[in-house]
Design an enzyme around this catalytic site. Sequence first.
Site, PDB file in Angstrom:
ATOM      1  N   HIS A  23       0.872  -1.198   0.000  1.00 52.94           N
ATOM      2  CA  HIS A  23       0.000   0.000   0.000  1.00 52.94           C
ATOM      3  C   HIS A  23       0.896   1.232   0.000  1.00 52.94           C
ATOM      4  O   HIS A  23       0.795   2.072   0.908  1.00 52.94           O
ATOM      5  CB  HIS A  23      -0.892   0.079   1.246  1.00 52.94           C
ATOM      6  CG  HIS A  23      -1.951  -0.964   1.342  1.00 52.94           C
ATOM      7  ND1 HIS A  23      -2.462  -1.383   2.557  1.00 52.94           N
ATOM      8  CD2 HIS A  23      -2.600  -1.670   0.402  1.00 52.94           C
ATOM      9  CE1 HIS A  23      -3.373  -2.298   2.346  1.00 52.94           C
ATOM     10  NE2 HIS A  23      -3.498  -2.487   1.047  1.00 52.94           N
ATOM     11  N   HIS A  79     -11.522  -7.609  -7.720  1.00 50.81           N
ATOM     12  CA  HIS A  79     -11.233  -6.422  -6.896  1.00 50.81           C
ATOM     13  C   HIS A  79     -10.273  -5.547  -7.696  1.00 50.81           C
ATOM     14  O   HIS A  79      -9.388  -6.071  -8.367  1.00 50.81           O
ATOM     15  CB  HIS A  79     -10.599  -6.935  -5.602  1.00 50.81           C
ATOM     16  CG  HIS A  79     -10.022  -5.928  -4.668  1.00 50.81           C
ATOM     17  ND1 HIS A  79     -10.610  -4.721  -4.389  1.00 50.81           N
ATOM     18  CD2 HIS A  79      -8.902  -5.980  -3.898  1.00 50.81           C
ATOM     19  CE1 HIS A  79      -9.870  -4.083  -3.498  1.00 50.81           C
ATOM     20  NE2 HIS A  79      -8.831  -4.813  -3.196  1.00 50.81           N
ATOM     21  N   GLU A  81      -8.071  -3.186  -6.702  1.00 51.49           N
ATOM     22  CA  GLU A  81      -6.816  -2.650  -6.155  1.00 51.49           C
ATOM     23  C   GLU A  81      -5.666  -3.138  -7.040  1.00 51.49           C
ATOM     24  O   GLU A  81      -5.651  -4.288  -7.501  1.00 51.49           O
ATOM     25  CB  GLU A  81      -6.634  -3.079  -4.688  1.00 51.49           C
ATOM     26  CG  GLU A  81      -5.674  -2.152  -3.973  1.00 51.49           C
ATOM     27  CD  GLU A  81      -5.692  -2.258  -2.454  1.00 51.49           C
ATOM     28  OE1 GLU A  81      -6.421  -3.107  -1.895  1.00 51.49           O
ATOM     29  OE2 GLU A  81      -4.960  -1.486  -1.810  1.00 51.49           O
ATOM     30  N   ASP A  83      -2.755  -4.297  -6.907  1.00 47.51           N
ATOM     31  CA  ASP A  83      -1.970  -5.526  -6.722  1.00 47.51           C
ATOM     32  C   ASP A  83      -2.646  -6.714  -7.409  1.00 47.51           C
ATOM     33  O   ASP A  83      -2.013  -7.737  -7.657  1.00 47.51           O
ATOM     34  CB  ASP A  83      -1.696  -5.823  -5.248  1.00 47.51           C
ATOM     35  CG  ASP A  83      -2.915  -5.751  -4.356  1.00 47.51           C
ATOM     36  OD1 ASP A  83      -3.813  -4.932  -4.622  1.00 47.51           O
ATOM     37  OD2 ASP A  83      -2.970  -6.512  -3.372  1.00 47.51           O
ATOM     38  N   HIS A 145     -12.281  -6.067   1.174  1.00 45.54           N
ATOM     39  CA  HIS A 145     -12.210  -4.913   2.035  1.00 45.54           C
ATOM     40  C   HIS A 145     -12.466  -3.590   1.309  1.00 45.54           C
ATOM     41  O   HIS A 145     -12.337  -2.522   1.901  1.00 45.54           O
ATOM     42  CB  HIS A 145     -10.827  -4.855   2.711  1.00 45.54           C
ATOM     43  CG  HIS A 145      -9.692  -4.576   1.737  1.00 45.54           C
ATOM     44  ND1 HIS A 145      -8.849  -3.510   1.924  1.00 45.54           N
ATOM     45  CD2 HIS A 145      -9.304  -5.157   0.595  1.00 45.54           C
ATOM     46  CE1 HIS A 145      -7.950  -3.487   0.940  1.00 45.54           C
ATOM     47  NE2 HIS A 145      -8.216  -4.470   0.140  1.00 45.54           N
ATOM     48  N   ASP A 164      -8.948 -10.840  -1.471  1.00 46.49           N
ATOM     49  CA  ASP A 164      -8.127 -10.510  -0.302  1.00 46.49           C
ATOM     50  C   ASP A 164      -8.550 -11.250   0.980  1.00 46.49           C
ATOM     51  O   ASP A 164      -7.709 -11.479   1.859  1.00 46.49           O
ATOM     52  CB  ASP A 164      -8.193  -9.003  -0.026  1.00 46.49           C
ATOM     53  CG  ASP A 164      -7.290  -8.201  -0.947  1.00 46.49           C
ATOM     54  OD1 ASP A 164      -6.187  -8.673  -1.272  1.00 46.49           O
ATOM     55  OD2 ASP A 164      -7.696  -7.095  -1.352  1.00 46.49           O
ATOM     56  N   TYR A 192      -2.622  -9.553   8.879  1.00 49.03           N
ATOM     57  CA  TYR A 192      -3.400  -9.139   7.702  1.00 49.03           C
ATOM     58  C   TYR A 192      -4.814  -8.759   8.133  1.00 49.03           C
ATOM     59  O   TYR A 192      -5.345  -7.708   7.749  1.00 49.03           O
ATOM     60  CB  TYR A 192      -3.400 -10.326   6.748  1.00 49.03           C
ATOM     61  CG  TYR A 192      -3.962 -10.128   5.380  1.00 49.03           C
ATOM     62  CD1 TYR A 192      -3.116  -9.911   4.297  1.00 49.03           C
ATOM     63  CD2 TYR A 192      -5.327 -10.204   5.135  1.00 49.03           C
ATOM     64  CE1 TYR A 192      -3.620  -9.774   3.013  1.00 49.03           C
ATOM     65  CE2 TYR A 192      -5.834 -10.065   3.868  1.00 49.03           C
ATOM     66  CZ  TYR A 192      -4.975  -9.845   2.810  1.00 49.03           C
ATOM     67  OH  TYR A 192      -5.483  -9.715   1.541  1.00 49.03           O
ATOM     68  N   HIS A 225      -3.638 -13.534  -1.836  1.00 47.04           N
ATOM     69  CA  HIS A 225      -2.289 -13.404  -1.278  1.00 47.04           C
ATOM     70  C   HIS A 225      -2.005 -14.623  -0.398  1.00 47.04           C
ATOM     71  O   HIS A 225      -2.882 -15.060   0.365  1.00 47.04           O
ATOM     72  CB  HIS A 225      -2.172 -12.186  -0.358  1.00 47.04           C
ATOM     73  CG  HIS A 225      -2.363 -10.869  -1.048  1.00 47.04           C
ATOM     74  ND1 HIS A 225      -1.463 -10.337  -1.945  1.00 47.04           N
ATOM     75  CD2 HIS A 225      -3.355  -9.953  -0.946  1.00 47.04           C
ATOM     76  CE1 HIS A 225      -1.899  -9.163  -2.366  1.00 47.04           C
ATOM     77  NE2 HIS A 225      -3.054  -8.907  -1.778  1.00 47.04           N
TER      78      HIS A 225
END
Length: 397
Positions: A23, A79, A81, A83, A145, A164, A192, A225
């Site tokens: 992040h 998602h 994000e 990554d 999230h 996630d 996490y 992850h």
Amino acid sequence: MITQLAENVFWAGIVDWAIRRFHGRELSTHRGTTYNSYLILDEKKVLVDTVWEPFAQEWLDSFRQVIDPAKIDVVVANHSEPDHSGALPLLMQACPNAAVIVSKRGAESIPGHYHRKWNLKAVGTGERLPIGRRELVFIEAPMLHWPDSMFTYLAPDGILMPNDAFGQHYAAPFRFNDQADQEELYEEALKYYVNILTPFSTQVARKIDELLALNLPVTAIAPSHGVIWRKDPLQIVRHYQEWAAQKPQRRAAILYDTMWQATRRMAEAVGDGLAAEGVPYKVVHAAVTDRNDALVEVFRAKAVIVGSPTLNNGLLPSIMPLLEDLKGLRFKNKVGAAFGSYGWSGEGVKLIEQHLAACRMPPAAPGVLAKWQPTADDLEKCRALGRAVAAAVLKNG
Ligand code: FEO
């Protein structure tokens, strides 16, 4: 290295052993991470999630061993994000006509990140996509999230790909939970949860109830992850239920910073008071401790005791990020307390107490303030504070 999960179902991700901040610089990743992407070869060729952009070419080249990316029919972006979506632009050059399946909120956030005209198809909870012998089932998971987060379930194999959720920032040589060091795995899974999912604990508990009510057979939970939960896959779901309940342990976290050791001596005296009542604790020097690790100590503890000298009518700057996180992560079921030294104006303790009250951590006892170096009497007040906090911990814990 591409790894098979089931017949014609593969992990096709990247292991990033070296990353230490995630992040941007926000989150520490002492054990690296992985970006998990899953490839399903049926009548339709499906890719679930991609990887972070710096690894895009390497990732595309690696799964070329199994399939030419030009043959991908369906890309699921659970998602947005970066990554997980960062390699989409490169992938979509290879398969520009593939359908990109997103949640309804993903239909806003994926274009928001990439500003490209892809063949987006938004799906809602319960929608199914037959891909041959198998089908994909989509389950929206807002705020697990991000608003756009979605789970994809592969039937009949029983593989849940929840992005996630249930993940860990944990680079490991092997892909499955039964091949991992269990202590490391759970340290990373908890860190996490604490740092990413704590504020959404209510949604986590609700989503798990919803999932369990569907009675879907689950043979593996394959997050985006870390390792894949194939041995007793629901073990991580049970841990999430426990963590989402936010029932802290009968212990305390003492967070402090110090200039000339006065507030450190006070912190240790508070600890002596806790120990006298049999309450375990950790003393966390905010300026020299990883913030995300410190937050794990906060999460575990029933009592959060914060100390700072007064500096420039405020607190030492190293304390401020932790106070922000106490608010932002929305911890529940905790009590607070404050202490600190001062030379002349002395607002520090009051400021901490106001902040703890705003975080809904009611005071276990009034704070202790010491002028210059603490006297023997001040240190006894700190021990008394520790004993009072211990009583609150043992009463409510
Ligand atoms: Fe792993 Fe929310 O990205």
